[in-house]
Design a protein around this motif. Structure first.
Motif, PDB file in Angstrom:
ATOM      1  N   VAL A 272       0.759  -1.142  -0.081  1.00 28.67           N
ATOM      2  CA  VAL A 272       0.040  -0.068   0.015  1.00 28.67           C
ATOM      3  C   VAL A 272       0.949   1.198   0.180  1.00 28.67           C
ATOM      4  CG1 VAL A 272      -1.667   1.315   1.160  1.00 28.67           C
ATOM      5  CG2 VAL A 272      -1.752  -1.153   1.311  1.00 28.67           C
ATOM      6  N   SER A 273       0.506   2.128  -0.932  1.00 35.24           N
ATOM      7  CA  SER A 273       1.432   3.472  -0.998  1.00 35.24           C
ATOM      8  C   SER A 273       1.086   4.108   0.266  1.00 35.24           C
ATOM      9  CB  SER A 273       0.985   4.118  -2.023  1.00 35.24           C
ATOM     10  OG  SER A 273      -0.422   4.425  -2.259  1.00 35.24           O
TER      11      SER A 273
ATOM     12  N   ARG B 168       6.259   0.138   1.374  1.00 39.59           N
ATOM     13  CA  ARG B 168       5.403  -0.799   2.199  1.00 39.59           C
ATOM     14  C   ARG B 168       5.142  -2.060   1.368  1.00 39.59           C
ATOM     15  NH1 ARG B 168       0.739   2.676   5.650  1.00 39.59           N
ATOM     16  NH2 ARG B 168       1.879   4.629   5.432  1.00 39.59           N
ATOM     17  N   PHE B 169       5.292  -3.314   1.745  1.00 39.28           N
ATOM     18  CA  PHE B 169       5.302  -4.467   1.044  1.00 39.28           C
ATOM     19  C   PHE B 169       4.502  -5.688   1.871  1.00 39.28           C
ATOM     20  CE2 PHE B 169       9.259  -2.452   1.088  1.00 39.28           C
ATOM     21  CZ  PHE B 169       9.381  -1.959  -0.265  1.00 39.28           C
TER      22      PHE B 169
ATOM     23  N   ALA C 142       5.045  -1.667  -2.989  1.00 44.11           N
ATOM     24  CA  ALA C 142       4.692  -0.447  -3.077  1.00 44.11           C
ATOM     25  C   ALA C 142       5.596   0.814  -2.676  1.00 44.11           C
ATOM     26  CB  ALA C 142       3.300  -0.264  -2.190  1.00 44.11           C
ATOM     27  N   SER C 143       5.426   1.745  -3.322  1.00 41.29           N
ATOM     28  CA  SER C 143       6.181   3.241  -2.903  1.00 41.29           C
ATOM     29  C   SER C 143       5.125   4.250  -2.585  1.00 41.29           C
ATOM     30  CB  SER C 143       7.005   3.588  -3.959  1.00 41.29           C
ATOM     31  OG  SER C 143       6.095   4.195  -5.023  1.00 41.29           O
TER      32      SER C 143
ATOM     33  N   THR D  59       3.897   6.489  -4.105  1.00 40.96           N
ATOM     34  CA  THR D  59       3.025   6.911  -5.002  1.00 40.96           C
ATOM     35  C   THR D  59       2.429   5.440  -5.838  1.00 40.96           C
ATOM     36  OG1 THR D  59       5.178   6.946  -6.589  1.00 40.96           O
ATOM     37  CG2 THR D  59       4.191   8.939  -5.502  1.00 40.96           C
ATOM     38  N   VAL D  60       3.180   4.400  -5.458  1.00 45.06           N
ATOM     39  CA  VAL D  60       2.532   3.179  -6.485  1.00 45.06           C
ATOM     40  C   VAL D  60       1.907   2.332  -5.257  1.00 45.06           C
ATOM     41  CG1 VAL D  60       3.415   1.209  -7.559  1.00 45.06           C
ATOM     42  CG2 VAL D  60       4.284   3.556  -8.022  1.00 45.06           C
ATOM     43  N   THR D  61       0.907   1.692  -5.511  1.00 44.33           N
ATOM     44  CA  THR D  61       0.156   0.473  -4.826  1.00 44.33           C
ATOM     45  C   THR D  61       0.144  -0.520  -5.640  1.00 44.33           C
ATOM     46  OG1 THR D  61      -1.455   2.156  -3.496  1.00 44.33           O
ATOM     47  CG2 THR D  61      -2.170  -0.136  -3.899  1.00 44.33           C
ATOM     48  N   SER D  62       0.669  -1.823  -5.110  1.00 44.15           N
ATOM     49  CA  SER D  62       0.683  -2.996  -5.815  1.00 44.15           C
ATOM     50  C   SER D  62      -0.095  -4.024  -4.983  1.00 44.15           C
ATOM     51  CB  SER D  62       1.846  -3.457  -6.030  1.00 44.15           C
ATOM     52  OG  SER D  62       2.143  -4.781  -6.595  1.00 44.15           O
ATOM     53  N   LEU D  63      -1.299  -4.621  -5.539  1.00 51.37           N
ATOM     54  CA  LEU D  63      -2.237  -5.494  -5.043  1.00 51.37           C
ATOM     55  C   LEU D  63      -1.685  -6.789  -5.016  1.00 51.37           C
ATOM     56  CD1 LEU D  63      -5.502  -4.030  -6.399  1.00 51.37           C
ATOM     57  CD2 LEU D  63      -4.334  -3.286  -4.418  1.00 51.37           C
ATOM     58  N   GLY D  64      -2.060  -7.530  -4.210  1.00 50.23           N
ATOM     59  CA  GLY D  64      -1.554  -8.913  -3.836  1.00 50.23           C
ATOM     60  C   GLY D  64      -2.399  -9.581  -4.853  1.00 50.23           C
TER      61      GLY D  64
END
Length: 309
Positions: A34-35, A40-41, A252-253, A255-260
């Protein structure tokens, strides 16, 4: 690895004897990255719980074989978990047999509400979230069905990594980005060509997770899951179908959210000497059968039933 199962006492007399089986539950979904104000990872999903009478090399395990009596056996295959969700249980229920395996634990999400890995057949990896180490703990495994996930890790700056999901053959790797391998899922557990299928079959791999180990500019990376588990990173992958693997966790950074991603669905195999079924009629829905040498093997890739008459 010790195994557990339930076999119901029965008064039935006619049966197909000495039946080997493998049952895998649905894998857990990967956790979100989550950004926010920092990197965060999300943790990798744990593999679905597995019980089996034959190991990857064809050797017998401590799990006893079963008998298939006259009647119908209901086969329920657990679906893989959605992102941030545990996988679903698989079961074989019928005359003289009651066996259930537990869905894999979800990967911890970088959301504060669910940062720890979920408990399951194999445990999910802990997220690389902010706060104390207790926020990054891995999920535990069901005794005899899998292994725990890996713990998340957080450096004093933005570097960190989430834990990989546990698998049938090993713990998920901790998320320490300075270790190698980083945030990978549990080791694969494979069944070779002449044991369960006509090709190499891998079942029960944990999902990989997101991490970074670089200073500015911080680079987002992902660990690989096992053969059937999903990979983590900015772009996550789902576990393959009918492999009980865990889904990949996101990286994620600010500014970037990366979903599982999703866990893989479960699978069930039965294997018996073809001669042992002489005089019986065996039919199935949701599964297919093939003859491999002296054996008949049933493989179920969707819920259904097996009927002995």
């Amino acid at each position: 690895m010790p195994q557990t199962l339930g076999i119901v006492a029965s008064h039935y007399t006619r049966s197909i004897i000495n039946v080997d089986y493998l049952i895998g539950a649905g894998g857990g979904g990967g956790g979100d990255g989550v950004s926010g104000a920092s990197y965060r990872f999300g943790g990798g999903g744990g593999a679905g719980g597995g019980i089996y009478t034959l190991a990857f090399n064809g050797a017998a395990t401590s799990v006893p074989k079963i008998q298939l009596y006259l009647g119908t056996y209901t086969i329920t295959l657990g679906a893989g978990g959605l992102r941030n969700n545990n996988g679903n249980d698989s079961s074989i229920i019928g005359p003289g047999v009651s066996i259930t395996t537990t869905g894999g634990g979800r990967g911890g999400s970088a959301n504060a509400a669910s940062t720890v890995g979920g408990n399951g057949g194999s445990g999910g990896g802990g997220a690389a979230s902010l706060g104390s180490a207790s926020n990054r703990l891995p999920g535990s495994a069901t005794t005899g069905q899998g292994y725990p996930g890996g713990a998340g890790y957080r450096d004093t700056d933005s570097r960190g990594g989430a834990g990989g999901g546990g698998g049938l053959a090993g713990d998920g790797k901790d998320g320490n980005p300075f270790a190698s391998p980083r945030s990978t899922g549990g080791q694969e557990q494979g069944w070779n060509a002449n044991v369960w299928d006509t090709s190499i079959v891998y079942v029960g791999n944990g999902g990989g997770a997101g991490f970074t180990n670089d200073f500015s500019p911080y680079l987002l990376n992902g660990g690989s899951g096992g053969v059937t588990g999903g990979s983590g990173g900015v772009t996550t992958t789902a576990a393959i179908a009918n492999g009980s693997g865990g889904g990949g966790g996101g990286a994620a950074s600010s500014t970037v959210t990366s979903l599982g991603n999703f866990g893989g669905s479960g699978v069930v195999y039965f294997k018996y000497l073809t001669s042992a079924a002489s005089g019986f009629t065996v039919t199935g829905s949701g599964g297919t059968s093939q003859v491999i040498g002296s054996y008949t093997v049933w493989k179920f890739t969707s819920s259904g039933s097996l009927t002995i008459s």
